[in-house]
Design an enzyme around this catalytic site. Structure first.
Site, short mmCIF file in Angstrom:
data_model
loop_
_atom_site.label_atom_id
_atom_site.label_comp_id
_atom_site.label_asym_id
_atom_site.label_seq_id
_atom_site.Cartn_x
_atom_site.Cartn_y
_atom_site.Cartn_z
N ARG A 98 32.34 43.24 45.12
CA ARG A 98 32.35 43.87 46.44
C ARG A 98 30.94 44.27 46.88
O ARG A 98 30.55 44.09 48.03
CB ARG A 98 33.26 45.10 46.45
CG ARG A 98 34.74 44.76 46.46
CD ARG A 98 35.59 46.01 46.45
NE ARG A 98 35.52 46.72 45.19
CZ ARG A 98 35.46 48.04 45.06
NH1 ARG A 98 35.44 48.81 46.13
NH2 ARG A 98 35.42 48.60 43.87
N LEU A 129 40.65 45.80 37.20
CA LEU A 129 40.66 44.97 38.40
C LEU A 129 41.12 45.85 39.56
O LEU A 129 42.09 46.59 39.43
CB LEU A 129 41.63 43.79 38.25
CG LEU A 129 41.07 42.43 37.81
CD1 LEU A 129 42.22 41.44 37.67
CD2 LEU A 129 40.04 41.91 38.76
N ASP A 130 40.44 45.76 40.71
CA ASP A 130 40.86 46.53 41.88
C ASP A 130 42.32 46.23 42.21
O ASP A 130 42.82 45.13 41.94
CB ASP A 130 40.00 46.16 43.09
CG ASP A 130 38.54 46.56 42.90
OD1 ASP A 130 38.28 47.50 42.14
OD2 ASP A 130 37.68 45.91 43.53
N SER A 131 42.99 47.18 42.82
CA SER A 131 44.40 46.98 43.18
C SER A 131 44.56 45.79 44.12
O SER A 131 45.58 45.09 44.09
CB SER A 131 44.98 48.25 43.80
OG SER A 131 44.24 48.62 44.96
N ALA A 154 42.80 43.12 44.07
CA ALA A 154 42.37 41.89 43.39
C ALA A 154 43.49 41.36 42.50
O ALA A 154 44.42 42.07 42.13
CB ALA A 154 41.12 42.15 42.57
#
Length: 290
Positions: A211, A75-77, A79
Site C-alpha cells: 500500500r 494480510l490486510d482484511s 487482501a
C-alpha cells in the site's frame, strides 16, 4: 497426551481424530479471501479443527488455550492469498518467515488517494492522471527497486503502546506516522497499464507494505494512487497455486498431508524432522508481518 487434554475439557473420551490433531506440528498454507482479518481466519480454522476432533475449547483461567496455532505474517482484511500457518511446535518456525521473501500482485488506481491507502478507506485527495504514460510508470518503478526507505501506513498492524495503529485510528486517536525504515524490493514489474488502473508484480522482503509502495509511486508521478486489489501469491516456498488449502480442505487429514509436503520445502534441519511428531497443548500468538 490428547486423552489428558480431552479429559481436562470434559470430553467423554479421546478420539483418534483428537489424537491426530494434537500430534500435528509444522507449517502449511491456507487461502485467505477478502473480508476476514488474518486473526479471524485463524480462529475459524482452529474452531473447525477442534469441532472435527470432537473437542470443545473452553476459557481456562491462567491456562493457555489447547491448540497451539499461529500465522506467519498479517494480510490486510481487504487482501487475499497465501497465509502461512504454524501448528504445534511449528509456530516456532514462523518468525523466520517474517524476514523472508514474499510475492504480491497489486492493482493500483491512479488519481485517487485514501486514508488507508487502499479501496477500503475514505478518499482524501484526487489528482489528474491523464498525463501519465506507461513509460513514465515503468521508469518510476526503477526508483523503488532494491534497498529503499519506506514509511509504513498509519492503518496497519504496527503497534503503539501495545495497541495496533489501525485500532487506534478507528477510535479516532491521533497517531503519528512511524519513521521511514529500510525495506528490500527484489523485483518490481508492470504487468498491465489501463489508466487509471495498473497492475504490479512485487517481490519483497519482510516489513514491506505494498500500500505504501503504490501511494509513493503516485506521488512520484506528480499525482496520487491507492491499492484497488492486493493478492499475496507467494510466501517463502509456499505458492498460491500449489500449496494453499481452501476452507473446504480444512480437515485434520488434509492438513496432515499438506504438512508433509510443505515441510519438505523448507531447508532440512534436525528440528524440522522432530516437528512432525511433536505434541503440543499450547496456543501460539500470531506473528505479524510488520
Amino acid at each position: 497426551m490428547a486423552s489428558k487434554v480431552c479429559e481436562e475439557l470434559g470430553a467423554l473420551m479421546a478420539s483418534p481424530a483428537a489424537d491426530k490433531l494434537f500430534s500435528l506440528s509444522g507449517l502449511f498454507a491456507v487461502y485467505k479471501p477478502k473480508g476476514p482479518t488474518s486473526a479471524d481466519l485463524l480462529n475459524q480454522l482452529k474452531a473447525k479443527l477442534l469441532a472435527e476432533a470432537g473437542v470443545q475449547e473452553v476459557v481456562r483461567k491462567r491456562k493457555k488455550p489447547i491448540l497451539k496455532i499461529g500465522h506467519g505474517g498479517t494480510l490486510d482484511s481487504a487482501a487475499s492469498g497465501v497465509l502461512v500457518v504454524g501448528i504445534g511446535k511449528g509456530t516456532k518456525l514462523l518468525g523466520g518467515l517474517l524476514a523472508g521473501s514474499k510475492k504480491y500482485t497489486a492493482i493500483g488506481e491512479l488519481g485517487k488517494a485514501t486514508d488507508t491507502l487502499d479501496a477500503t478507506g475514505k478518499v482524501t485527495e484526487e489528482k489528474p492522471y491523464d498525463q501519465i504514460t506507461k513509460g513514465d510508470l515503468e521508469k518510476v518503478l526503477q526508483k523503488f527497486t532494491g534497498d529503499i526507505m519506506q514509511v509504513p501506513p498509519l492503518w496497519s498492524a504496527l503497534k503503539k503502546d501495545g495497541q495496533r495503529l489501525s485500532f487506534l485510528m478507528k477510535k479516532g486517536v491521533a497517531v503519528e506516522a512511524k519513521p521511514a525504515r529500510p525495506v528490500r524490493v527484489y523485483n518490481l514489474s508492470l504487468q498491465n497499464f489501463q489508466p487509471p488502473l495498473f497492475t504490479l508484480d512485487v517481490e519483497c522482503g519482510g516489513g514491506f507494505y505494498v500500500r505504501s509502495l503504490v501511494s509513493d509511486i503516485g506521488k512520484e508521478l506528480s499525482s496520487c494512487a491507492s491499492v484497488r486489489e492486493l493478492t499475496r501469491t507467494k510466501h517463502g516456498p509456499f505458492t498460491l497455486e500449489e500449496h494453499t488449502l481452501h476452507e473446504d480442505k480444512w480437515t485434520i487429514d488434509e492438513i496432515a498431508r499438506s504438512l508433509e509436503h510443505c515441510m519438505s520445502l523448507l531447508p532440512e534441519e534436525p528440528s524440522h524432522k522432530k516437528l512432525k511428531t511433536e505434541h503440543s497443548e499450547e496456543s501460539a500468538v500470531s506473528c505479524e508481518d510488520k
